[in-house]
Design an enzyme around this catalytic site. Sequence first.
Site, PDB file in Angstrom:
ATOM      1  N   ASP A 238      27.720 -15.742-120.090  1.00 24.66           N
ATOM      2  CA  ASP A 238      26.994 -15.909-118.822  1.00 24.66           C
ATOM      3  C   ASP A 238      27.694 -15.047-117.780  1.00 24.66           C
ATOM      4  O   ASP A 238      28.912 -14.948-117.765  1.00 24.66           O
ATOM      5  CB  ASP A 238      27.046 -17.359-118.332  1.00 24.66           C
ATOM      6  CG  ASP A 238      25.978 -18.235-118.987  1.00 24.66           C
ATOM      7  OD1 ASP A 238      25.274 -17.750-119.885  1.00 24.66           O
ATOM      8  OD2 ASP A 238      25.869 -19.400-118.586  1.00 24.66           O
ATOM      9  N   HIS A 260      23.954 -13.723-120.656  1.00 23.10           N
ATOM     10  CA  HIS A 260      22.876 -14.652-120.365  1.00 23.10           C
ATOM     11  C   HIS A 260      22.475 -14.672-118.895  1.00 23.10           C
ATOM     12  O   HIS A 260      21.774 -15.564-118.464  1.00 23.10           O
ATOM     13  CB  HIS A 260      23.261 -16.078-120.768  1.00 23.10           C
ATOM     14  CG  HIS A 260      23.645 -16.219-122.198  1.00 23.10           C
ATOM     15  ND1 HIS A 260      22.792 -15.903-123.218  1.00 23.10           N
ATOM     16  CD2 HIS A 260      24.785 -16.632-122.767  1.00 23.10           C
ATOM     17  CE1 HIS A 260      23.417 -16.123-124.374  1.00 23.10           C
ATOM     18  NE2 HIS A 260      24.631 -16.556-124.124  1.00 23.10           N
TER      19      HIS A 260
END
Length: 402
Positions: A238, A260
């Site tokens: 992320d 992500h």
Amino acid sequence: MVLIKSFLLAASLLSSPKSRPHVQCHPKNPSKPIPSSPPWTKTCYVDSNGDGSDDSQNILKDIHKCNPGGHVVFSAGTTYIIRTASDLTFLKSIDLDIQGTIQFTNDTDYWQANSFYHTFQNATTFFQLGGEDVNVFGGGTIDGNGQVWYDLYAADIYILRPILFGTVGLKGGVISGLNLRYSPQWYNFVANSSDIIFDNINIAGGSKSSNIAKNTDGWDTYRSDNIVIQYGHIDNGDCVSFKPNSTNIVVQGLQCNGNHGISVGSLGQDVGEVDTVKNITMSNASDGTRIKVWPGSQSALSGDLQGGGGGSGRKNVTLCNEYPSSLVIENVVIQNFKGTTSTKYDPLVGYLVCSSPTTCHNITVQGMEGVKSPKGNYQFTCANIDESGLHVNCTSKIESRM
Ligand SMILES: *[C@@H]1O[C@H](CO)[C@@H](O)[C@H](O)[C@H]1NC(C)=O
Ligand SMILES: *[C@@H]1O[C@H](CO)[C@@H](O)[C@H](O)[C@H]1NC(C)=O
Ligand SMILES: *[C@@H]1O[C@H](CO)[C@@H](O)[C@H](O)[C@H]1NC(C)=O
Ligand SMILES: *[C@@H]1O[C@H](CO)[C@@H](O)[C@H](O)[C@H]1NC(C)=O
Ligand SMILES: *[C@@H]1O[C@H](CO)[C@@H](O)[C@H](O)[C@H]1NC(C)=O
Ligand SMILES: *[C@@H]1O[C@H](CO)[C@@H](O)[C@H](O)[C@H]1NC(C)=O
Ligand SMILES: *[C@@H]1O[C@H](CO)[C@@H](O)[C@H](O)[C@H]1NC(C)=O
Ligand SMILES: *[C@@H]1O[C@H](CO)[C@@H](O)[C@H](O)[C@H]1NC(C)=O
Ligand SMILES: *[C@@H]1O[C@H](CO)[C@@H](O)[C@H](O)[C@H]1NC(C)=O
């Protein structure tokens, strides 16, 4: 030996202190100004033993010598080895000028027993940096020696992989122009902190074995207020993930590759607080932005929660439909996205699905004209959501995807 030592000493004396960078926030300013730092009153140069032994005592000694009010220089071309967890939460008006490389040892037994444990998601950190008014800069590198951790995690998901950079209980500070490499887990954990800018941080480092580097988020913020994260390049998990009680967070101008995107755990719990994510460039990413909630049941699927998201066991639509989350998501604006999606879900480009008709209010999605899907005529999957705020074409067929 004597020769080598005196050469290293000479090298550290030659490394000149860098001046503190003047970091500006743009286009958005922090919601409250970041307090400014006074000029230095002294400078301390940290020596490295140079033989692979632990340099953490050298570092602590110079930090104590220069705290408060000083400037601590980690010399260019020098590697500092750290094999001891250091609590740096006593800092006050100090600058850490990291021009060299700081490398954590690969002693996974030591670190699992001694790194700083934070009850939140079993997060642990190699060190914790906190206090008041701290600037960290210098263009150097902090290296977490992650490979051994990626390999160990593949064998046992319950190992405690340290986070590379722990900002814990810091009030006021600018952390800028550093290279963060091979973190065992998340790269930054920002907890119990406020009034901080992260500027121009370069994050990279993957696994060289077949065991991928999992949950290597760029930043996770928790219980923190007024944080700006801007103008860095992030190659990893992320890009930024907001965890509970993250308020007044501005994320802007980041270049995120192969990850992500921006994830939201839970934000703006208190009325009147606003989080903004602006002008992010995302490439090779699985998602642009996500807001994720847990299903409303204790789930045996979660396993270790260290990553807080991304594990395939948790992407369970059946479970979410069976036990809708009771978390309310409201007052969200998603707008002005540009870019091209992959063919994977073509023509679907987004998923706007609330766990039940009562949990989402006042969601606006607009300005998506710049989004292209390979087949053209892109569509969003929409369900359990008031479509009057959605200025996109919805299809209601729910794919098993979150
Ligand atoms: C750990 O680091 C030491 C010293 O750099 C090295 O000799 C050893 O091979 C490394 N161990 C692993 C498992 O990578
Ligand atoms: C943050 O502060 C709270 C309250 O003092 C404490 O319970 C918690 O452990 C702290 N979290 C971290 C990560 O330091
Ligand atoms: C949220 O974090 C702030 C510090 O930023 C703290 O004062 C407050 O108590 C926290 N709220 C909750 C509900 O934990
Ligand atoms: C957006 O971010 C990029 C860097 O990724 C920067 O070059 C550009 O100036 C920013 N645009 C605005 C409007 O701030
Ligand atoms: C996307 O990934 C490819 C393959 O790994 C890489 O060559 C490319 O540079 C990446 N794109 C960006 C913008 O980083
Ligand atoms: C923390 O680790 C323990 C022991 O490995 C595990 O049982 C527990 O589920 C973990 N808790 C969280 C919140 O991840
Ligand atoms: C999802 O959850 C349901 C209900 O608990 C379970 O039967 C199913 O096996 C799970 N699916 C996956 C892919 O884990
Ligand atoms: C809806 O959300 C927007 C954006 O957060 C906010 O400005 C507006 O006041 C909200 N409207 C209501 C009725 O709460
Ligand atoms: C929705 O689809 C119609 C027909 O393809 C198209 O004319 C319209 O521009 C689309 N609207 C939006 C907001 O994308």
